[in-house]
Design a protein around this motif. Structure first.
Motif, short mmCIF file in Angstrom:
data_model
loop_
_atom_site.label_atom_id
_atom_site.label_comp_id
_atom_site.label_asym_id
_atom_site.label_seq_id
_atom_site.Cartn_x
_atom_site.Cartn_y
_atom_site.Cartn_z
N ASP A 61 0.82 -1.21 0.00
CA ASP A 61 0.00 0.00 0.00
C ASP A 61 0.86 1.26 0.00
OD1 ASP A 61 -2.68 -1.30 2.13
OD2 ASP A 61 -2.33 -1.46 -0.03
N SER A 62 1.99 1.20 0.66
CA SER A 62 2.84 2.38 0.81
C SER A 62 3.45 2.85 -0.51
CB SER A 62 3.94 2.11 1.82
OG SER A 62 4.72 1.00 1.39
N VAL A 63 3.46 2.00 -1.53
CA VAL A 63 4.09 2.38 -2.79
C VAL A 63 3.13 2.37 -3.97
CG1 VAL A 63 6.28 1.46 -1.94
CG2 VAL A 63 4.87 0.07 -3.47
N LYS A 64 1.90 1.99 -3.74
CA LYS A 64 0.92 1.93 -4.84
C LYS A 64 0.79 3.29 -5.51
CE LYS A 64 -2.10 -1.86 -3.46
NZ LYS A 64 -3.41 -2.24 -2.87
N GLY A 65 0.79 3.27 -6.81
CA GLY A 65 0.65 4.50 -7.58
C GLY A 65 1.96 5.24 -7.78
N ARG A 66 3.01 4.81 -7.10
CA ARG A 66 4.31 5.48 -7.23
C ARG A 66 5.38 4.56 -7.83
NH1 ARG A 66 7.02 7.06 -2.85
NH2 ARG A 66 6.18 5.44 -1.47
N PHE A 67 5.31 3.29 -7.50
CA PHE A 67 6.31 2.32 -7.95
C PHE A 67 5.71 1.41 -9.01
CE2 PHE A 67 9.15 2.01 -3.88
CZ PHE A 67 9.26 3.38 -3.86
N THR A 68 6.54 0.98 -9.94
CA THR A 68 6.12 0.04 -10.97
C THR A 68 7.19 -1.03 -11.15
OG1 THR A 68 4.92 1.80 -12.15
CG2 THR A 68 5.39 -0.23 -13.36
N ILE A 69 6.76 -2.27 -11.03
CA ILE A 69 7.67 -3.39 -11.28
C ILE A 69 7.45 -3.90 -12.69
CG2 ILE A 69 6.07 -5.13 -10.37
CD1 ILE A 69 8.54 -6.61 -9.22
N SER A 70 8.52 -4.33 -13.32
CA SER A 70 8.41 -4.93 -14.64
C SER A 70 9.50 -5.99 -14.79
CB SER A 70 8.53 -3.87 -15.75
OG SER A 70 9.77 -3.21 -15.67
N ARG A 71 9.32 -6.84 -15.78
CA ARG A 71 10.31 -7.88 -16.03
C ARG A 71 10.53 -8.05 -17.51
NH1 ARG A 71 8.39 -13.13 -13.29
NH2 ARG A 71 10.16 -14.05 -14.44
N ASP A 72 11.73 -8.46 -17.85
CA ASP A 72 12.10 -8.76 -19.23
C ASP A 72 12.67 -10.17 -19.23
OD1 ASP A 72 13.44 -9.08 -21.66
OD2 ASP A 72 13.94 -6.96 -21.80
N ASN A 73 11.85 -11.11 -19.65
CA ASN A 73 12.28 -12.51 -19.58
C ASN A 73 13.44 -12.79 -20.54
OD1 ASN A 73 10.43 -13.08 -17.61
ND2 ASN A 73 8.99 -14.12 -18.97
N ALA A 74 13.45 -12.12 -21.67
CA ALA A 74 14.53 -12.36 -22.63
C ALA A 74 15.88 -11.94 -22.06
CB ALA A 74 14.24 -11.62 -23.93
N MET A 75 15.88 -10.84 -21.31
CA MET A 75 17.13 -10.33 -20.73
C MET A 75 17.36 -10.84 -19.31
SD MET A 75 18.46 -8.60 -23.10
CE MET A 75 19.74 -7.70 -22.23
N LYS A 76 16.38 -11.55 -18.76
CA LYS A 76 16.47 -12.03 -17.37
C LYS A 76 16.69 -10.87 -16.41
CE LYS A 76 18.16 -16.59 -18.71
NZ LYS A 76 19.19 -17.62 -18.50
N MET A 77 15.86 -9.85 -16.59
CA MET A 77 15.96 -8.66 -15.76
C MET A 77 14.62 -8.35 -15.12
SD MET A 77 19.08 -7.38 -16.07
CE MET A 77 18.85 -5.69 -15.55
N VAL A 78 14.68 -7.79 -13.93
CA VAL A 78 13.49 -7.23 -13.31
C VAL A 78 13.83 -5.81 -12.88
CG1 VAL A 78 14.02 -8.22 -11.04
CG2 VAL A 78 11.68 -7.60 -11.60
N TYR A 79 12.85 -4.93 -13.04
CA TYR A 79 13.07 -3.51 -12.80
C TYR A 79 12.08 -2.99 -11.77
CZ TYR A 79 15.43 -4.07 -17.29
OH TYR A 79 16.24 -4.50 -18.30
N LEU A 80 12.51 -1.94 -11.10
CA LEU A 80 11.62 -1.23 -10.19
C LEU A 80 11.75 0.25 -10.48
CD1 LEU A 80 9.64 -1.21 -7.85
CD2 LEU A 80 11.58 -1.17 -6.28
N GLN A 81 10.71 0.80 -11.10
CA GLN A 81 10.65 2.23 -11.35
C GLN A 81 10.00 2.88 -10.15
OE1 GLN A 81 11.80 4.10 -14.04
NE2 GLN A 81 11.23 5.84 -12.75
N MET A 82 10.73 3.80 -9.54
CA MET A 82 10.24 4.46 -8.33
C MET A 82 10.09 5.94 -8.62
SD MET A 82 12.52 2.49 -5.44
CE MET A 82 14.05 3.28 -5.92
N ASN A 83 8.87 6.42 -8.53
CA ASN A 83 8.56 7.83 -8.76
C ASN A 83 8.02 8.46 -7.49
OD1 ASN A 83 9.22 7.46 -11.50
ND2 ASN A 83 7.10 6.94 -12.01
#
Length: 115
Positions: A61-83
């Motif tokens: 709840d503390s990060v909803k609307g501000r943080f976005t998680i994503s993944r790229d399976n081809a690159m084996k990466m996971v990202y966290l965009q924090m705004n």
């Protein structure tokens, strides 16, 4: 062996943004749920966000609307965009995955949000 390597932490002013990255290796990335945890001073490590292997996401709840998680399976990466970062987001951020029965963690990346 399983390796998770985080990067992207740093110092940012309140209201700013950061993008964390986690490079994964040593397991079938596309088959695993991936998580970001954080540990803030004086608190236990907490789950911030997750993305399942089917791309379903959840957020604390503390990060909803501000943080976005994503993944790229081809690159084996996971990202966290924090705004819209807040001083209370300051802490160590860890990438995590579970291969039963064991949890695997990266070394963490530190985020400092100044007021």
């Amino acid at each position: 062996q399983v390796q998770l390597v985080e990067s992207g932490g740093g110092l940012v002013q309140a209201g700013g943004s950061l993008r964390l990255s986690c490079a994964a290796s040593g397991f079938i990335f596309s088959s695993n749920d991936m998580n970001w945890y954080r540990q803030t001073p004086g608190k236990q490590r907490e789950l911030v966000t997750s993305v399942t292997r089917r791309y379903t996401t959840m957020y604390a709840d503390s990060v909803k609307g501000r943080f976005t998680i994503s993944r790229d399976n081809a690159m084996k990466m996971v990202y966290l965009q924090m705004n819209s970062l807040k001083p209370e987001d300051t802490g160590d951020y860890y990438c995590n995955t579970r291969l039963e029965p064991q949890d695997y963690w990266g070394q963490g990346t530190h985020v400092t949000v100044s007021s």
